[in-house]
Design a protein around this motif. Structure first.
Motif, PDB file in Angstrom:
ATOM      1  N   SER A  71       0.851  -1.197   0.000  1.00 16.97           N
ATOM      2  CA  SER A  71       0.000   0.000   0.000  1.00 16.97           C
ATOM      3  C   SER A  71       0.883   1.241   0.000  1.00 16.97           C
ATOM      4  O   SER A  71       1.802   1.338   0.814  1.00 16.97           O
ATOM      5  CB  SER A  71      -0.906   0.021   1.233  1.00 16.97           C
ATOM      6  OG  SER A  71      -1.806  -1.066   1.218  1.00 16.97           O
ATOM      7  N   ASP A  87      -6.580  -1.155   1.693  1.00 19.25           N
ATOM      8  CA  ASP A  87      -7.064   0.097   2.291  1.00 19.25           C
ATOM      9  C   ASP A  87      -6.512   0.280   3.705  1.00 19.25           C
ATOM     10  O   ASP A  87      -6.116   1.385   4.096  1.00 19.25           O
ATOM     11  CB  ASP A  87      -8.599   0.112   2.325  1.00 19.25           C
ATOM     12  CG  ASP A  87      -9.208   0.195   0.931  1.00 19.25           C
ATOM     13  OD1 ASP A  87      -8.497   0.640   0.001  1.00 19.25           O
ATOM     14  OD2 ASP A  87     -10.381  -0.195   0.766  1.00 19.25           O
ATOM     15  N   ARG A 117      -2.975   1.478   3.663  1.00 16.57           N
ATOM     16  CA  ARG A 117      -2.816   2.905   3.407  1.00 16.57           C
ATOM     17  C   ARG A 117      -2.886   3.693   4.727  1.00 16.57           C
ATOM     18  O   ARG A 117      -2.152   4.670   4.916  1.00 16.57           O
ATOM     19  CB  ARG A 117      -3.875   3.409   2.424  1.00 16.57           C
ATOM     20  CG  ARG A 117      -3.599   2.978   0.995  1.00 16.57           C
ATOM     21  CD  ARG A 117      -4.669   3.488   0.041  1.00 16.57           C
ATOM     22  NE  ARG A 117      -4.733   4.942   0.021  1.00 16.57           N
ATOM     23  CZ  ARG A 117      -3.935   5.721  -0.695  1.00 16.57           C
ATOM     24  NH1 ARG A 117      -2.989   5.187  -1.439  1.00 16.57           N
ATOM     25  NH2 ARG A 117      -4.077   7.042  -0.680  1.00 16.57           N
TER      26      ARG A 117
END
Length: 277
Positions: free
Chosen positions: A153, A177, A180
């Protein structure tokens, strides 16, 4: 203008190189109308500019992170310059993005190898030199990091001032996600390693010595100084290793416990963090 060098020739060289009209005119004259030699003349001008400005600080610039389509490979490239004005220019940002694309495509082992990669007929290093001659400012492609993992990420901090890659041992859209968020954690909290096993021994030794000295300054008995220093070392690990840090989005949990919400075996395998300056 020389009879052998037309305004159209100057315009053509300017379009090829982006150099100024007068620089192109002089280069063509010196090269006696030979375009390849004229490009070399301009490159040499760039090299002279680079050498002349070598003592300048290049603390501004652009940092770019890219990951492959399958999210298993990632790169970070930093192009440094002297002024924020240059760093914000479309050409400078575009050049950095192109360098990052080449890095991801070729995935070289070192910065030195990256600078040898072909970029439209010249090495990337030579293209940087051309940019120096064109912009007349110290410019360096001075940082390149690469990472491979089951899933990576990326995060680019506002204004391309910093970039992070976080590699994990599992893969899914949700994990990407979540990664991140962890990459943002790295940018904000600047951990020195993934966990205590990744901390360099020299750093550990230094922290123990600092802890001992602090304890002595506080007048603690010599027989408990070692124990106090180890306690301070554990506090250092908690604050400075990624998995043990408090999660910035929820201080009631650690980064490690945040990741366990996605998969009980999920962890960070490595990270890369590059900033300006």
């Amino acid at each position: 203008m020389s009879a052998n060098i037309s305004a159209a020739d100057v315009k053509k060289l300017r379009e090829m190189t982006g150099a100024g009209m007068m620089d192109c005119k002089k280069a063509l004259k010196e090269a006696e109308g030979d375009f390849e030699k004229a490009v070399e003349v301009l490159r040499k001008k760039g090299q002279k500019v680079s050498a002349k400005r070598a003592d300048r600080d290049a603390n501004e610039g652009v940092v770019v992170a890219l990951v492959s389509d399958d999210k298993t490979k990632g790169v970070i490239v930093k192009l440094s310059c002297e002024t924020d004005f240059v760093a914000k220019g479309d050409e400078f940002i575009g050049f950095t993005n192109k360098a990052a694309e080449l890095a991801l495509q070729h995935f070289p082992d070192t910065l030195e190898d990256l600078l040898k990669v072909d970029m439209n007929g010249l090495s990337l290093g030579d293209r940087v030199t051309e940019l120096v001659g064109k912009i007349n400012e110290k410019i360096e492609l001075d940082t390149y990091e690469k990472l491979e993992a089951t899933m990576i990420s990326p995060y680019i901090h506002m204004g391309n001032k910093a970039a992070v890659l976080v590699g994990m041992n599992k893969a899914s859209d949700d994990i990407y996600d979540g990664g991140r968020d962890v990459a943002m954690q790295v940018a904000a909290m600047k951990p020195v390693a993934v966990d205590k096993d990744g901390v360099d021994q020299s750093i550990i030794d230094k922290e123990i010595e600092i802890g001992k000295e602090q304890a002595r300054q506080e007048g603690k008995p010599e027989q408990i100084i070692e124990k106090i220093a180890m306690g301070k070392l554990n506090k250092f690990f908690k604050e400075n290793t990624l998995l043990n840090q408090q999660f910035v989005k929820d201080s009631n949990e650690t980064v490690a416990s945040f990741l366990k919400k996605f998969d009980k075996e999920l962890t960070v395998t490595d990270f890369k963090h590059v900033t300006l300056g």
